[in-house]
Design a protein around this motif. Structure first.
Motif: not given
Lengths: 283, 776
Positions: A178, A52-53, A249, A174-175, A55, B684-692, A35, A33, A61
């Protein structure tokens, strides 16, 4: 429209309920991943690599160490080095993003489960609209404070992500908080007077009173970053009863990784909540 | 040469033979003696000649027999058989009225019109549901629903709990042609799909074709649901209705001129919105939430050879709140003229108009920002159909049809005082769809019958229109515009339909069929449950028509004096140009919608069993389906084949109705199906405190298996009273199973920032309802 569905659903499905359930999901191999969001602030820019891990692993992470990262633009190469925190890479020198320049990310020797990956991505952001100010209005029912954006010029195809700040404390942490908007959705939007944020006064973090300083951080974001944030928000707020079928995504990374590499410019505008605004009840 | 001469001689002898013995035609209509309603599928049968014929959709029959004296039996299930002796010396018209059977307990019917229809009919993959059967099933919120009843049939499954949307043999929901008096109903659901637009009080006949769709019909791949409205009582005035948990109904019908013409008008409205103030929620103040239906019909018999019908349906859903509104609805208009040219030739001329539209909008309290979005579909159809009784062994059907489609996919209008949003008009789609068809039911030998049909359909895109040209990445910066009236694209194709019945004996037959169907329009439906805001769009230079080839074989057996009917069928369906959508497709207000499509192939196959039992005390059926439905679309799921959203391998339905007395009956249903395919996250991945989420394969996981039992008790008033009534008590989901409607995931609170839990949403447990029905 979603709220309409919710009203209808409440009324029709009086007995609909939700409860926790146990699921066993198939296991698939992990992915890298990325970012990496570069801004127009003159700083050591940062790029994070994680894995990733499963779910339901329910752990933070895990960073991915040992990769080599560079960003190339206008024949300039910026090298990133891993910090003490595994998976966090910072540029060796400070630099800032400028509009209309393409930034190219190259990651080599990113090793995951014994396999080495070479990853690439590009991003470019347009010049921002000239955001002059924000204005505030109290909703009729006194439940929220609306924030309106005022911009002078209108540049076609811009995308924005907005974050709210109240008295120097970030509200949108948090995302999913936004606020995104783009001209692609509804034709040409006028950015002069556009309602861009709603501070929910029932939430402790957003409750605003007289003299509070409300700020909006406008991130003028690249198409890639917009696509990623839009898809990520949909995924994070996925509701099987109303949403499109779930899908991975968006990513602009090539080479088998997921995540995003994007660039943005930042504008912060502030306004003070006055008694006059509260009394007026609406703008 | 000698052989050729022999053949010619035999043929001549045959012709001489047929001309030497005079043959006459007996024709007319068969109708209900109490209401004057013509009966569809009633039978005229001469046992001594082993010759019989069933009435067409307008109650007309025609039978050829040699000069002589015959006893003719006119029959229809649930009605008293009428035997008439006739001395046939010339062509004769004979219209018959049949009385409903006196003992109501004896007239309960499960499926079919003729006692041995299951075995002797050429038709396969067809189910007919009499309204009495539908009404005997337990209801949901007091509303017995046609579309939910057909979901109890083999090969048919619902798309989600409580939904009227259905899939037939693995096909998509937009592959079902739903006709109400021949008019297309584009959205057959009310109230987010939990109720259908069909009001049982005005429905006369429901027939579902799951394969081998008759050649006179086309335009959809998977099924034809042919719903016919009643004409109205032409003998006496009658009113009936019902008061239910969420809706009430009232139907009034009667003669315009006794025995010649009648009218029918029926309305239904929900009243859930009346309870909104009781919820005491400020948010809901001023909210609207209701739907209504209005059905109307007029018919008039001008003379023995001419009859005209006019029918209409007008339904709408209305939602509204202080800040937003939404409405959608169908309108259909059908005008028909039945003309009997002679005793062998029946014709029907129809003009049909269908409309479906939706509108939604919102406006801020200060009215500075607001938008309205509208979308509309209009169809104008003319069709001419002939039924030609050429010989007793040969019945021909032929005709032509033409439909003009006008689709307006969307128009956005800025209604706020601030001109923030720009008005946006999605290009209209105009098209013509033509068809010509010929089919014949032919008795090849005593035990061998066949239906051979051919439909030829043509589709044309017509200006004014705009076509975008896409590159390999589905990007488009080039478009071509065409002026009004210009035909800029044409598709056409032959659609053969073949069915064969080999009757082993009165109790056993085997059947086989092959059919090709073509579909020139489809639904852009991206949400799992579907919504009334889904968008219909037509074939175009970028979107080829969908094509399906379906093969089926079946074994049919009746036992115990036709009380027990068993049918088993196996089918394989191959579908080309199947449409799915790219990830995160943008379907609303998108002029480049075609760039969001991903096109490939799909197939389905399966085995279906149905056993129905009919006796005075107990009626019911068991249906079981094993099937698979798969898709392969190169740009989706990494090019790998995946489960269709309608792939539910095991489906079992049981329905029973026990008439304890003439006044008291109990209905029970039990349904079971494998859980629907879903896409669930694997990583899962985690970006900006959000689990996706990170997903593996598309539709590779499943919801838990679904099962549910419903119960109803019906208590009727004493018979032979002028005012008849009944109470129906239903309990949906008798044992309260929490069937998963969907699975979602939510993060825990901030104390567990990296933790996520799975949640199951279930809709209905123990939904009781009471309905009071009356008739006078």
């Amino acid at each position: 429209m979603r709220r309409l569905y919710i009203i209808a659903t409440i009324l029709i499905l009086l007995q609909s309920c939700e409860e926790k359930t146990d699921l066993t999901l198939d296991t698939i191999p992990p992915k890298i991943v990325v970012n990496g969001i570069l801004t127009d602030e003159l700083i050591h820019q940062q790029i994070n690599l994680t894995k990733t891990s499963d779910y339901f692993s329910n752990t933070a992470p895990e960073g991915l160490s040992g990769a080599e990262i560079i960003v190339v633009y206008n024949s300039i190469t910026e090298t990133f080095s891993e910090t003490k925190t595994p998976g966090v890479y910072k540029s060796d020198k400070v630099f800032k993003v400028k509009p209309d320049i393409t930034y190219n990310l190259k990651i080599t020797n990113a090793v995951l489960e014994g396999k080495s990956y070479n990853l690439e991505a590009s991003s470019k952001v347009k010049e921002s609209d000239n955001i002059v100010k924000i204005s505030l209005a109290y909703s009729d029912k006194k439940e929220s404070v609306r924030v309106y954006m005022h911009a002078e010029n209108n540049i076609d195809g811009n995308n924005y992500a907005c974050k709210a700040i109240k008295n120097s404390i970030m509200v949108s942490d948090t995302l999913t908080e936004y606020i995104l908007f783009t001209e692609k959705d509804y034709g040409n939007i006028s950015y002069n007077g556009l309602w861009v944020y709603n501070l929910d006064l029932t939430k402790p973090t957003e409750a605003a009173t007289v003299s509070d300083v409300i700020s909006i951080e406008f991130l003028n974001i690249s198409n890639e970053y917009y696509e990623f944030l839009n898809a990520a928000q949909q995924a994070a707020s996925y509701n099987p009863m109303m949403s499109s079928p779930p899908a991975n995504i968006y990513t602009n990374l090539s080479g088998g990784a997921i995540g995003v590499f994007g660039v943005c410019t930042k504008t912060v505008k502030s306004a003070i909540l006055t008694q006059d605004i509260i009394d007026k009840g609406s703008r | 040469m000698k052989r050729t001469l022999t053949v010619i001689t035999v043929l001549l002898l045959f012709v001489l033979n047929t001309t030497a013995q005079k043959t006459y035609t007996l024709s007319g209509t068969i109708s209900d003696a109490e209401t004057g309603e013509v009966l569809i599928g009633a039978v005229a049968y001469i046992a001594s000649e082993e010759a019989g014929v069933s009435t067409n959709a307008y109650g007309f029959y025609s039978l050829k027999v040699k000069e002589g004296i015959y006893s003719i039996a006119f029959s229809y299930l649930g009605y008293e058989t009428k035997n008439i002796e006739i001395n046939l010396k010339n062509d004769k018209k004979l219209s018959i009225e049949l009385k409903p059977a006196a003992q109501k307990i004896d007239e309960v019917v499960v499926v079919g019109q003729k006692k041995d229809e299951n075995v002797t009919s050429i038709e396969m993959s067809v189910n007919t549901l009499p309204l009495k059967t539908i009404k005997s099933l337990p209801s949901f919120m007091g509303e017995v629903d046609i579309l939910k009843s057909i979901q109890m049939l083999p090969g048919v499954q619902n798309v989600s709990e409580g939904s009227t949307g259905f899939s037939v043999r693995g096909g998509d929901v937009d592959q079902n042609l739903i006709l109400l008096d021949e008019a297309t109903v584009y959205n057959a659901g009310h109230l987010m799909g939990f109720f259908s637009v069909f009001n049982n009080d005005v429905i006369k006949d429901v027939k579902l074709y799951k394969g081998n769709i008759p050649a006179y019909s086309g335009g959809r791949l998977s099924s034809l649901l042919d719903v016919r409205m009643k004409e109205g009582n032409n003998k006496k005035y009658e009113a009936k209705g019902g008061i239910g948990t969420i809706a009430s109904r009232l139907t009034i019908e009667g003669p315009i001129v006794k025995d010649r013409g009648s009218f029918l008008i029926s309305g239904r409205r929900t009243y859930a919105d009346l309870f909104i103030p009781l919820m005491n929620k400020d948010d809901l103040d001023g909210s609207k939430l209701y739907f209504y239906d209005l059905n109307t019909k007029l018919n008039y018999k001008i003379n023995d050879n001419n009859r005209v019908y006019m029918s209409g349906y007008f339904g709408r859903d209305v939602f509204g709140s202080s800040f937003a509104s939404m409405g959608f609805g169908n309108q259909t208009y059908t005008t028909r003229w039945n003309h009997i040219f002679n005793q062998n030739l029946f014709a029907n001329l129809s003009f049909i108009h269908s409309v479906y539209d939706y509108e939604m909008g919102f406006k801020t309290e200060d009215k500075t920002m607001g938008v309205d979005i509208n979308s509309k579909i209009k169809d104008y159809t003319g069709k001419l159909d002939f039924t030609h009784y050429a010989m007793n062994k040969l019945k021909l059907k032929y005709g032509v049809s033409a439909t003009y489609h006008r689709f307006n996919p969307g128009y956005l209008e800025n209604t706020g005082t601030n001109q923030i949003f720009e008005n946006k008009d999605i290009h209209n789609q105009n098209s013509m769809e033509y068809a010509v068809y010929l089919s014949g039911d032919y008795e090849i030998a005593k035990n061998l019958k066949a239906t051979i049909g051919l439909r030829y359909s043509v589709f044309q895109n017509i200006g004014k229109g705009t076509v975008y040209q896409y590159n390999d990445n589905y990007e488009s910066n080039v478009s071509v515009s065409y002026p009004s009236g210009e035909v800029f694209n044409t598709y056409s194709g032959a659609e053969p339909r073949i069915g064969i019945n080999y009757t082993i004996n009165n109790q056993n037959s085997v059947k086989a069929s092959y059919s090709r169907t073509m579909q020139y329009m489809q639904l852009a439906r991206n949400s799992n449950g579907g919504s009334p805001l889904d968008i219909w769009f037509t074939a175009s230079p970028n979107v080829k028509p969908q094509i399906s080839d379906q093969w089926a074989v079946g074994y049919f057996r009746n036992m115990f004096d036709n009380k027990l009917e068993i049918s088993t069928e196996m089918f394989y369906k191959d579908m080309k140009n199947t449409i799915d959508f790219k990830d995160h497709a943008q379907l609303v207000l998108n002029n480049k919608l075609e760039g969001e499509l991903r096109i490939g192939d799909s197939y389905s196959y399966g085995f279906e069993f149905m056993g129905t039992y009919t006796s005075p005390k107990l009626t019911g059926w068991i249906s079981y389906t094993y099937s698979k439905a798969r898709r392969k679309i190169p740009e989706l799921n990494n090019g790998k084949e995946y489960n269709s959203p309608f792939d539910k391998p095991h489906v079992l339905n049981i329905a029973a109705n026990w008439n304890i007395t003439n006044r008291l009956s109990i209905g029970l249903t039990w349904v079971y199906n494998t859980g629907a395919p879903v896409t669930l996250p694997n990583q899962r991945l985690e970006i900006d405190n959000t689990i996706l989420p990170v997903y593996g394969s598309k539709n590779s996981e499943r919801l838990p298996d679904y099962h549910r039992m419903d119960l109803s008790v019906t208590l009727k008033s004493k018979p032979k009273r002028r005012f008849q009534s009944e109470w129906n008590f239903s309990l949906y989901n008798l044992y309260g199973r929490k069937n998963a409607y969907s699975i979602s995931f939510k993060p825990s609170d901030k104390n567990e920032p990296h933790t996520i839990y799975a949640y199951k949403t279930y809709l209905f447990t123990f939904v009781p309802s009471i309905t009071y029905n009356f008739k006078f």
